[in-house]
Design an enzyme around this catalytic site. Structure first.
Site, PDB file in Angstrom:
ATOM      1  N   LYS A  23     -29.152 -13.376   3.275  1.00  0.00           N
ATOM      2  CA  LYS A  23     -30.541 -13.534   2.839  1.00  0.00           C
ATOM      3  C   LYS A  23     -31.450 -12.359   3.222  1.00  0.00           C
ATOM      4  CE  LYS A  23     -30.498 -18.299   1.546  1.00  0.00           C
ATOM      5  NZ  LYS A  23     -29.728 -19.374   2.160  1.00  0.00           N
ATOM      6  N   ASP A  73     -24.057 -19.740  11.816  1.00  0.00           N
ATOM      7  CA  ASP A  73     -24.536 -19.363  10.480  1.00  0.00           C
ATOM      8  C   ASP A  73     -26.047 -19.186  10.576  1.00  0.00           C
ATOM      9  OD1 ASP A  73     -25.453 -19.146   7.914  1.00  0.00           O
ATOM     10  OD2 ASP A  73     -24.242 -20.776   7.084  1.00  0.00           O
ATOM     11  N   PHE A 112     -25.151 -26.934   5.516  1.00  0.00           N
ATOM     12  CA  PHE A 112     -25.155 -26.171   4.273  1.00  0.00           C
ATOM     13  C   PHE A 112     -24.681 -24.766   4.575  1.00  0.00           C
ATOM     14  CE2 PHE A 112     -26.592 -23.281   1.076  1.00  0.00           C
ATOM     15  CZ  PHE A 112     -26.234 -23.929  -0.081  1.00  0.00           C
TER      16      PHE A 112
HETATM   17  C1  LIG Z   1     -28.357 -19.802   1.724  1.00  0.00           C
HETATM   18  C2  LIG Z   1     -27.385 -20.149   2.776  1.00  0.00           C
HETATM   19  C3  LIG Z   1     -26.015 -19.883   2.608  1.00  0.00           C
HETATM   20  C4  LIG Z   1     -25.430 -19.370   1.330  1.00  0.00           C
HETATM   21  O1  LIG Z   1     -25.949 -18.127   0.954  1.00  0.00           O
HETATM   22  P1  LIG Z   1     -25.767 -17.632  -0.569  1.00  0.00           P
HETATM   23  O2  LIG Z   1     -26.259 -16.200  -0.523  1.00  0.00           O
HETATM   24  O3  LIG Z   1     -26.612 -18.515  -1.415  1.00  0.00           O
HETATM   25  O4  LIG Z   1     -24.314 -17.741  -0.899  1.00  0.00           O
HETATM   26  C5  LIG Z   1     -25.168 -20.169   3.671  1.00  0.00           C
HETATM   27  N1  LIG Z   1     -25.630 -20.675   4.817  1.00  0.00           N
HETATM   28  C6  LIG Z   1     -26.932 -20.949   5.014  1.00  0.00           C
HETATM   29  C7  LIG Z   1     -27.393 -21.497   6.327  1.00  0.00           C
HETATM   30  C8  LIG Z   1     -27.857 -20.711   3.994  1.00  0.00           C
HETATM   31  O5  LIG Z   1     -29.136 -21.015   4.164  1.00  0.00           O
END
Ligand SMILES: *Cc1c(COP(=O)(O)O)cnc(C)c1O
Length: 401
Positions: free
Chosen positions: A255, A226, A141
């Site tokens: 985040k 990520d 994700f």
């Molecule tokens: C939440 C998340 C995203 C996307 O972040 P947004 O601010 O919602 O665009 C990308 N990678 C990971 C691992 C995430 O948990």
């Protein structure tokens, strides 16, 4: 004052139904607690998918935002502002890297990582134009943009949103042999979450991240981590990669970097990677704005103490000991690290959604994922007593079912 039912109906009538929220309408929050429009209190065991690592309305972060609101909030990157230098240098230092490229949302930062890796591939590695390949993993994700969902393996995220962006190859998560086979001379990056959040808090097998580091280093490929959800304290370390002593070539952050106040995301890397950009090639009107930098500077300062990481590690050990004791008693499996857990609910107990609803009725908020799993990611500021109170309710809803 409209009732909860009226607000739910009005919201559903006038919003796209791209989410299926629990039927609770929050009006206020502080620390690990939220209050709904009827004055009921809820313990937040989700923390905005780690966007609220420091709790709701963390005093220090709210004060930082307020002070900045009284000075300057937004100027665009056409000019410098007086918080930008400190933000970039202090975040780079926290990451042990040289340079920062600020954006806003996580998906934008992942897009930035993709663009950076491709440009690096053409300029530095010498990949023929248009041939760059990025390797990603099953169950990933990374966000919701058209390019990112192009390499998702989740039919819900992908279906009917094509045509898809080419240039990605998917291998199983945790499988080094599979990864090694698909790396070729045009591969510019391996992009993955060091712990997969949305997939249900999946921790790869021991040695995996170190193996990815070895393969990418040997083959002149960038390792892009990520850490949008796993990073910034959640797992008991600043970065989840640290659990295997691994330093990637690029961190993707978001985040918690915005302290639960504003969206702030970045790509962080050495100059040899981020140095590929020339003016005009990438940007964002909001990226690196003064308000974002002011809040993030205090987030970085708070992380520098190590206190939040230590708290996540200690409370996380407690959380996992308590959850492990439920395996076999309504819970099929528990995964995770630090103050972060994916809990697979035994089918006899109902779905993850049903367990989440039962917890909501008792004043505990969690979120289900992939049917049978609930995800726990409490704010790192939660007290042990509050955490135990929430866990007692989880035990109870499993027993009464
Ligand atoms: C939440 C998340 C995203 C996307 O972040 P947004 O601010 O919602 O665009 C990308 N990678 C990971 C691992 C995430 O948990």
């Amino acid at each position: 004052m409209p009732t909860t039912a009226e607000l739910l109906e009005q919201a559903d009538a006038h919003s796209a139904h791209n989410y299926h929220p629990l039927p609770v309408v929050i009006a206020a929050a502080e620390g690990a607690w939220m209050t709904d429009v009827e004055g009921r209190r809820y313990l937040d065991l989700l923390a905005g998918y780690s966007a609220l690592n420091f709790g709701h309305r963390n005093r220090r972060l709210v004060e930082a935002a307020k002070a900045q609101l009284e000075r300057v909030t937004l100027i665009s990157r056409a000019f410098y502002h007086d918080r930008f230098a400190a933000f970039c240098s202090e975040l780079a230092e926290l990451c042990g890297m040289e340079a920062v490229l600020p954006m806003n949302t996580g998906a934008e930062a992942v897009e930035t990582a993709v663009k950076t890796a491709r440009k690096w591939g053409y300029q530095v590695k010498g990949v023929p134009d248009g041939q760059a390949k990025i390797i990603v993993v099953d169950g990933n994700f990374h966000g919701r943009t058209t390019t990112i969902i192009s390499f998702s393996t989740d039919p819900e995220a992908r279906a009917e949103f094509g045509p898809y962006t080419p240039g990605f190859e998917i291998v199983p998560y945790g499988d080094l042999a599979a990864l090694e086979v698909v790396v070729d001379e045009n591969t510019v990056a391996v992009l993955l979450e060091p712990i997969q959040g949305e997939a249900g808090v999946l921790v790869p097998p021991p040695g995996y991240l170190a193996g990815v580091r070895r393969i990418t280093a040997e083959r002149n490929v960038l390792f892009v981590a990520d850490e949008i959800q796993s990073g910034l304290g959640r797992t008991g370390r600043t970065f989840a990669c640290e659990h295997e002593g691994v330093v990637p070539d690029m961190y993707v952050l978001g985040k918690a970097l915005g302290g639960g106040v504003v969206p702030v995301s970045t790509v962080v890397a050495n100059r040899s990677v981020l140095g590929v950009y020339r003016p005009g090639e990438h940007g964002s009107a909001f990226g690196g704005n003064p308000l974002a930098c002011a809040v993030a500077l205090d987030v970085i300062a708070m992380l520098r103490t190590g206190d939040f990481q230590q708290r996540a590690a200690e409370l996380g050990d407690h959380l996992h000991a308590e959850l492990d004791a439920l395996v076999g008693g309504g819970v099929d499996a528990v995964r995770g690290r630090g103050l972060w857990a994916g809990v697979d609910i035994h089918p006899g107990q109902g779905t993850g959604r049903e367990v989440s609803e039962r917890l909501m009725e008792r004043g505990v908020l969690v979120k289900d994922t992939h049917g049978a799993t609930i995800r726990l990611a409490p704010p790192l500021v939660i007290t042990k007593d509050d955490l135990d109170w929430g866990l007692a309710h989880l035990r109870d809803v499993l027993e009464v079912a």
